[in-house]
Motif scaffolding. Structure first.
Motif, PDB file in Angstrom:
ATOM      1  N   GLN A 212      69.372  74.554  24.905  1.00 15.92           N
ATOM      2  CA  GLN A 212      68.136  75.181  24.440  1.00 15.92           C
ATOM      3  C   GLN A 212      68.528  76.405  23.621  1.00 15.92           C
ATOM      4  O   GLN A 212      69.036  77.378  24.188  1.00 15.92           O
ATOM      5  N   PRO A 213      68.367  76.366  22.294  1.00 14.02           N
ATOM      6  CA  PRO A 213      68.870  77.428  21.417  1.00 14.02           C
ATOM      7  C   PRO A 213      68.499  78.845  21.837  1.00 14.02           C
ATOM      8  O   PRO A 213      69.359  79.730  21.842  1.00 14.02           O
ATOM      9  N   LEU A 214      67.249  79.084  22.207  1.00 16.57           N
ATOM     10  CA  LEU A 214      66.846  80.442  22.594  1.00 16.57           C
ATOM     11  C   LEU A 214      67.581  80.894  23.842  1.00 16.57           C
ATOM     12  O   LEU A 214      68.099  82.012  23.905  1.00 16.57           O
ATOM     13  N   GLN A 215      67.668  80.021  24.833  1.00 18.30           N
ATOM     14  CA  GLN A 215      68.374  80.390  26.057  1.00 18.30           C
ATOM     15  C   GLN A 215      69.868  80.559  25.809  1.00 18.30           C
ATOM     16  O   GLN A 215      70.523  81.405  26.417  1.00 18.30           O
ATOM     17  N   GLY A 216      70.419  79.741  24.902  1.00 22.69           N
ATOM     18  CA  GLY A 216      71.831  79.898  24.554  1.00 22.69           C
ATOM     19  C   GLY A 216      72.097  81.253  23.927  1.00 22.69           C
ATOM     20  O   GLY A 216      73.092  81.912  24.233  1.00 22.69           O
TER      21      GLY A 216
ATOM     22  N   MET B 216      75.476  85.758  19.892  1.00 18.72           N
ATOM     23  CA  MET B 216      74.153  85.136  20.040  1.00 18.72           C
ATOM     24  C   MET B 216      73.949  84.029  19.003  1.00 18.72           C
ATOM     25  O   MET B 216      73.354  82.991  19.304  1.00 18.72           O
ATOM     26  N   ALA B 217      74.453  84.261  17.787  1.00 18.92           N
ATOM     27  CA  ALA B 217      74.351  83.220  16.753  1.00 18.92           C
ATOM     28  C   ALA B 217      75.143  81.987  17.171  1.00 18.92           C
ATOM     29  O   ALA B 217      74.671  80.847  17.029  1.00 18.92           O
ATOM     30  N   ALA B 218      76.351  82.211  17.720  1.00 18.34           N
ATOM     31  CA  ALA B 218      77.171  81.084  18.178  1.00 18.34           C
ATOM     32  C   ALA B 218      76.484  80.364  19.332  1.00 18.34           C
ATOM     33  O   ALA B 218      76.495  79.128  19.406  1.00 18.34           O
ATOM     34  N   GLY B 219      75.882  81.128  20.244  1.00 12.54           N
ATOM     35  CA  GLY B 219      75.173  80.522  21.365  1.00 12.54           C
ATOM     36  C   GLY B 219      74.010  79.660  20.900  1.00 12.54           C
ATOM     37  O   GLY B 219      73.756  78.583  21.447  1.00 12.54           O
ATOM     38  N   THR B 220      73.303  80.130  19.874  1.00 10.81           N
ATOM     39  CA  THR B 220      72.192  79.368  19.314  1.00 10.81           C
ATOM     40  C   THR B 220      72.687  78.064  18.707  1.00 10.81           C
ATOM     41  O   THR B 220      72.099  76.992  18.924  1.00 10.81           O
ATOM     42  N   LEU B 221      73.781  78.141  17.956  1.00  9.37           N
ATOM     43  CA  LEU B 221      74.310  76.959  17.270  1.00  9.37           C
ATOM     44  C   LEU B 221      74.795  75.900  18.258  1.00  9.37           C
ATOM     45  O   LEU B 221      74.468  74.718  18.121  1.00  9.37           O
TER      46      LEU B 221
END
Length: 251
Positions: free
Chosen positions: A168-172, A66-71
């Protein structure tokens, strides 16, 4: 047009992709799960405690996803300022999904080359993980799992490409979380259940069905992109933008 270029729930799709990628997870991470089990002192390997530690490992892993997706989604906001750039990113995401499908079906292993991207980072993280052994506390297991989440993995990179396209960080973060949850059944199963699950997931028919489903999903995404581009084929000229008037100017 929704941010993913898709007309059906992307989180459900990400969960299913994680579930279908179980064969890869068992093959790649099964040994890691065994190593993490043996990292627990024998005197502390009670079933209830081991279950809690395994869950902590995986929660740490999914948190890293999830952290990677946000970044990467945040980075996507910087490089997708123009509509054309956004469409290119979505096309790249669809291509990565197709590569994922080819890998799952054992039709082409080119996705393994993508894993080389993360090997340099992993060389620095692996020694940190070793310092956390032996595992005796749940926070320790969570931290070790969080490091494990950065293990080079072509399937994870495919999903990160999708997160990049979302921009979109949250959706990522949610997309990667859903994918991580989908991988849980394969990695939490133990004993006879693991053997049966592994056999089912590795069966050629299962892998082919999974691959065809992912390819259909990716092609649907490309079709929506093409439809979106088709809707912008006509660019109004300057004269088109001027109101037409049949009145004459009086001098």
């Amino acid at each position: 047009m929704n941010p993913t270029g898709l007309d059906f729930p992307p989180l459900i799709a990400a969960f299913v992709f994680g579930l279908m990628g179980g064969a890869h997870c068992i093959g790649m991470c099964g040994g890691i799960m065994s190593a993490l089990t043996f990292a627990v002192p024998p005197s502390m390997r009670r079933p209830a405690r081991m279950g809690g530690l395994l869950l902590s490992y995986n929660l740490g892993r999914i948190t890293s996803y999830m952290a990677a997706g946000t970044l990467v989604a945040a980075f996507g906001t910087l490089i997708s300022l123009s509509p054309l750039a956004r469409l290119i990113l979505q096309g790249l995401a669809a291509l990565m999904l197709i590569l994922m499908a080819l890998y799952i079906a054992n039709w082409w292993k080119g996705l393994l080359r993508v894993e080389a991207v993360g090997k340099r980072l992993w060389r620095h993280l692996e020694p940190v993980g070793r310092r956390l052994m032996p595992v005796v506390h749940f926070p320790q297991a969570f931290a070790l799992g969080a490091i494990w989440g950065w293990l080079p993995c072509g399937l994870v990179y495919s999903m990160l490409a999708w997160s990049l396209a979302i921009a979109q960080p949250l959706q990522g973060a949610l997309l990667m979380g859903a994918f991580g949850l989908g991988t849980l059944p394969a990695l939490l199963a133990t004993g006879l259940a693991a053997h049966k699950l592994s056999h089912l997931i590795r069966h050629p028919a299962t892998r082919t069905l999974a691959a065809l489903t992912i390819i259909a999903f990716a092609l649907w995404q490309l079709w929506t992109l093409n439809a979106h581009l088709g809707g912008h084929d006509h660019v109004p000229s300057h004269s088109d933008s001027q109101p037409h008037s049949h009145s004459h100017t009086n001098h």
